[in-house]
Design a protein around this motif. Structure first.
Motif, PDB file in Angstrom:
ATOM      1  N   ARG A  64       0.837  -1.191   0.000  1.00 50.29           N
ATOM      2  CA  ARG A  64       0.000   0.000   0.000  1.00 50.29           C
ATOM      3  C   ARG A  64       0.874   1.244   0.000  1.00 50.29           C
ATOM      4  N   GLY A  66       0.626   5.405   0.917  1.00 53.52           N
ATOM      5  CA  GLY A  66      -0.139   6.450   1.581  1.00 53.52           C
ATOM      6  C   GLY A  66       0.332   7.822   1.146  1.00 53.52           C
ATOM      7  N   TRP A 107      -9.390   5.179   0.543  1.00 58.66           N
ATOM      8  CA  TRP A 107      -8.493   4.321  -0.230  1.00 58.66           C
ATOM      9  C   TRP A 107      -9.206   3.797  -1.474  1.00 58.66           C
ATOM     10  N   ARG A 115      -2.854  -1.048  -3.303  1.00 57.55           N
ATOM     11  CA  ARG A 115      -3.838  -0.252  -2.575  1.00 57.55           C
ATOM     12  C   ARG A 115      -3.262   1.137  -2.337  1.00 57.55           C
ATOM     13  N   GLU A 117      -3.823   4.901  -0.615  1.00 57.14           N
ATOM     14  CA  GLU A 117      -4.534   5.590   0.456  1.00 57.14           C
ATOM     15  C   GLU A 117      -4.221   7.077   0.422  1.00 57.14           C
TER      16      GLU A 117
END
Length: 299
Positions: A64, A66, A107, A115, A117
């Motif tokens: 992921r 961010g 997200w 993924r 976010e």
């Protein structure tokens, strides 16, 4: 520009404890919690509560990404923009926000099957950052560094980050044996994310940890040698972002670039260019024909 910087990365690896030990002993990260605690797998580079979150996975790679947004209004605008482009946006749960230590997070399934976010209101750590190796990382308004992803559909990812996420295309580099790289930025760091054309499956190419000076790069190079970490590319200097760096292979298979002296970009005057080589160095070490190609078979 609503997105301000790269805030954190999730790292998947078959050997999370090994990756944590490597990050602490070679890169110089600081674990949030004591050995044996769940917080041991959250790693700091600065005043943020953590920048890396390491988790168990069947194969190595970034799980992921961010991205930090300046304020709640900017987060709402970006979520609306994504939905306007037919992207399914999910609200972060209270548990997820607590884990990321943010006030609000959304997200979606981003390019390269990662993924993605978007968050605002990160809670900074009350405890000072102290690297166990005395390393100072370059973060601040430039974020935690950069991440490079590989994909057979790299141009689709470039279009998405430019047209939907609002990133600039900083530069393009064509390497005869290493593929084509598209570098994209959202702040004074030359690039916070990049995409490389891959003939194989999607995955993680490398992550940059920028340190304070050339001596810090050299000391990291010495630590890699002492811990028998496989090098991927020799010391060198890039032509586009001017980073003085080397590449080593992390226990998860993808690369870690440790560098210094990366150039800062002024969007008012920046002109995107096309490059075909580095200024010097970054020669491959025992694999492939190009420094960048070293992770092509992994992730």
């Amino acid at each position: 520009m609503s997105i301000r910087s790269l805030g954190y990365l999730g790292i998947g690896t078959p050997d999370p404890d090994g990756w944590v030990a490597y990050a602490n002993d070679v890169i110089g990260t600081m674990p949030v919690g004591p050995p044996g605690s769940p917080q041991e797998r959250k790693l700091r580079l600065d005043e943020h509560p953590y920048r890396f979150s390491v988790e168990s996975a069947e194969s190595g790679g970034v799980t992921r990404i961010g991205w930090e947004i300046g304020d709640p209004g900017g987060l709402e605008q970006m979520a609306l923009r994504l939905r306007t482009h037919a992207v399914e946006v999910h609200e972060g749960t209270p548990e997820e926000c607590a884990d990321r230590q943010v006030d609000h997070m959304v997200w979606f399934d981003g390019p390269c099957a990662v993924r993605t976010e978007l968050f605002t209101g990160r809670h900074l750590s009350p405890a000072p950052f102290v690297s166990p190796l005395g390393v100072t990382f370059v973060t601040g308004d430039q974020g935690m560094g950069h991440v490079v992803l590989k994909s057979p559909r790299a141009l689709e990812a470039v279009d998405f980050y430019r047209d939907v996420m609002g990133f600039r295309l900083s530069d393009v580099t064509h390497l005869p044996l290493g593929g084509t790289f598209y570098f994209m930025g959202c702040n004074p760091r030359h690039h916070s994310i990049a995409f490389v054309e891959s003939r194989k499956r999607e995955g993680t190419h490398h992550i940059l940890c920028e340190v304070s000076d050339m001596d810090a790069v050299g000391r990291a190079h010495d630590r890699a040698r002492a811990h028998k970490v496989p090098l991927m590319a020799t010391l060198g200097r890039h032509s586009n972002d001017l980073m003085f760096s080397f590449y080593m292979r992390s226990p998860a298979g993808f690369g870690i670039e440790v560098g210094s002296e990366g150039r800062r970009v002024d969007d008012e005057t920046w002109v995107s260019r096309v490059y075909h080589s580095d200024i010097w160095g970054h020669h491959p070490v025992n694999e492939g024909d190009d420094a960048y190609a070293g992770t092509e078979g992994t992730a």
